[in-house]
Design a protein around this motif. Structure first.
Motif: not given
Length: 528
Positions: A104-106, A108-112, A206-212
């Motif tokens: 689900s973060a992908v 979100s990254a597109t929006g960024v 979001v980035v921190l979530m994916v990494l963890m």
């Protein structure tokens, strides 16, 4: 003496195997997952500080929004939440809870990325193509971010599967608390950051979530359902600690998987299924009809039109802090007070708040026209009297909104989720919970989208009056339809919907054969 020690030693070891649970790994895994809820709460209220910059007289002409554009900008996230909830249901079973949250973060990254292009186009206006993107794609950068709404749909399931019963209740409140904290962070950062930096700052968790999450184990329940028992044992040991005996818990989880059945359409027509599903769906509908989502989304705009004494952005931050405080209190009262008592209190507070806001929206304090009264020993300055009245009237909208938020957090906010987990049968929980989430966020989209048009045409009095009526309907629905489930076992709750009148399970010889049937249904439900 040594014999006595030999007899006591196994008992000590058996008790310490349970007490030697180490929650550090579990807490780290839960923290990694609820970062998605932080992003959800942050993104949901993103329009609050941003819309005034796009609709005010000082807005950039290239980015200025009319009523229709503002309505879509504020409500499209709720529409994505409905789609995200349904998508999460499919992804949870297809790829697992952890990968569902990460995927689900992908978008979100597109929006960024789109927001970054817009930011660069403002920094380098000599690029006509970038300028074109900046002018035409302001809503597009928000559309991909709606997929972050799949995070809160997967997060509660993940937490319930990896937690043990001693901390499941406390950890189960973490998704809501972190979402509220995310909204407070947005209101606070909106005091100092422009809208582009707000969009970028919201992606840090979001980035921190994916990494963890990349280093967190998968759910032991899912691993067992795939036949990967060794990895399930390793994952459970990582979550409970190296000294924990995983055998008993793995057996319970496996039994839950083996005994789980699927409900048929004919079974859905029986009261044990359609009554709890109907109650859950109606509660989710009424929850959103109270107006909580549009009030949070358009908070600064509402305060601007209410002529509050403080700057609207400071009022929004104060309300965000009150909301976080209210959720914390509600979490502590959830198991101490009855569900119905909290719902009564919640409906009453929201009714009083919205009724006050309705009346204050119609009030227009001013000095009466005519000449200044003659001097009779006491000076009566109409301008100072009017300023005093406006100051008092400017505080009431803030207090009314705070009472509304506090009332919502005391009942209709958390209890709707709690009752869903208590009354929905396990065999129908997947479909029923998806239906509840879809109805909830479709209703939120409808109310949030219509809110802008109602305020534009009738002012704040119209939506506030609607929310007042809904509070009364919620009070009546609680009195007539919602059972009190505090202190009731899952078997007793199921028996209530089966009989329609009693929580008590009567043990008769004729029903002795049916008694074991309820046991497999209730046992897995306590583990999921």
């Amino acid at each position: 003496m040594s014999a006595d020690m030999d007899e006591k030693t196994p008992l000590i070891r058996r008790s310490t195997s349970v007490s030697q649970i180490r929650n550090s790994g579990l807490f780290l895994a839960v923290f990694s997952a609820v970062l998605g809820n932080f992003s959800f709460g942050y993104s949901l209220v993103y329009p609050s500080p941003v819309l005034p910059q796009f609709t005010g007289p000082e807005a950039d002409p290239r980015l200025r929004m009319d009523t229709a554009q503002a309505a879509w900008f504020g409500s499209i996230y709720s529409l994505g939440a409905a789609a995200g909830g349904l998508g999460a249901m499919a992804l949870n079973d297809l790829v697992g809870r952890k990968l569902s949250i990460m995927m689900s973060a992908v978008p979100s990254a597109t929006g960024v990325l789109m927001s970054s292009v817009q930011f660069l186009s403002q920094c380098f206006p000599m690029c006509p193509q970038c300028l074109s993107v900046s002018v035409t794609s302001w809503p597009v950068s928000r559309v991909p971010r709606v997929s972050t709404s799949a995070m809160p749909a997967s997060c509660p399931v993940t937490i319930s599967e990896i937690s043990h019963r001693r901390v499941r209740g406390a950890l189960g409140s973490c998704p809501q608390i972190t979402a509220v904290f995310g909204a407070l962070a947005l209101y606070s950062l909106g005091l100092v950051l422009p809208w582009r930096w707000l969009a970028l700052a919201g992606q840090v968790p979001v980035v921190l979530m994916v990494l963890m999450l990349a280093f967190m184990p998968s759910s032991p329940r899912r691993l067992l359902s795939q036949g990967r028992s060794q990895k399930a044992e390793a994952a459970l040991r990582w979550l409970r600690g190296r000294d924990y005996d995983t055998g008993a818990e793995l057996c319970i989880i496996q039994h839950s998987i083996d005994t789980q059945a699927k409900v048929t359409w004919s079974q859905l027509a029986t009261p044990i299924y359609y009554r709890p599903i109907g109650i859950s769906v109606t509660m989710r509908f009424l929850q959103q009809m109270t107006g909580i989502t549009p009030i949070l989304v358009y908070l600064e705009t509402i305060f601007s039109q209410s002529n509050v004494s403080l700057d609207p952005k400071y009022d929004a931050a104060i309300v965000g802090a009150v909301r976080l405080f209210s959720v914390s209190i509600a979490a502590s009262l959830m198991d101490r007070a009855g569900r119905k008592a909290l719902l009564y209190t919640s409906s009453l507070l929201m009714f009083l708040a919205t009724l006050t806001l309705t009346m204050i929206s119609r009030a227009t304090p001013s000095c009466p026209p005519g000449p200044t009264p003659p001097h009779n020993g006491t000076t009566l300055d109409c301008s100072s009297h009017e300023a005093l009245g406006q100051t008092a009237m400017g505080v009431i909208p803030l207090i009314g909104t705070m009472v509304f938020i506090f009332g919502y957090a005391m009942g209709w906010g958390p209890i709707t989720w709690l009752l869903m987990s208590e009354v929905l049968p396990l065999v129908a929980r997947g479909v029923a919970s998806g239906l509840c989430v879809t109805v909830s966020w479709l209703t939120a989209f409808m109310v949030t989208h219509a809110f802008t048009y109602m305020v534009d045409r009738y002012g704040l009095v119209a939506p506030y009056l609607l929310f007042t009526v809904v509070s009364v309907l919620g009070l009546l629905f609680n009195a007539v339809c919602i059972p009190e489930t505090r202190g009731r076992s899952l078997e007793e709750i199921e028996n209530y919907f089966r009989t329609g009148r009693s929580f008590t399970i009567n043990q008769h010889p004729s029903t002795s054969m049916s008694t074991p049937v309820s046991t497999p249904v209730s046992t897995p439900r306590q583990e999921t």
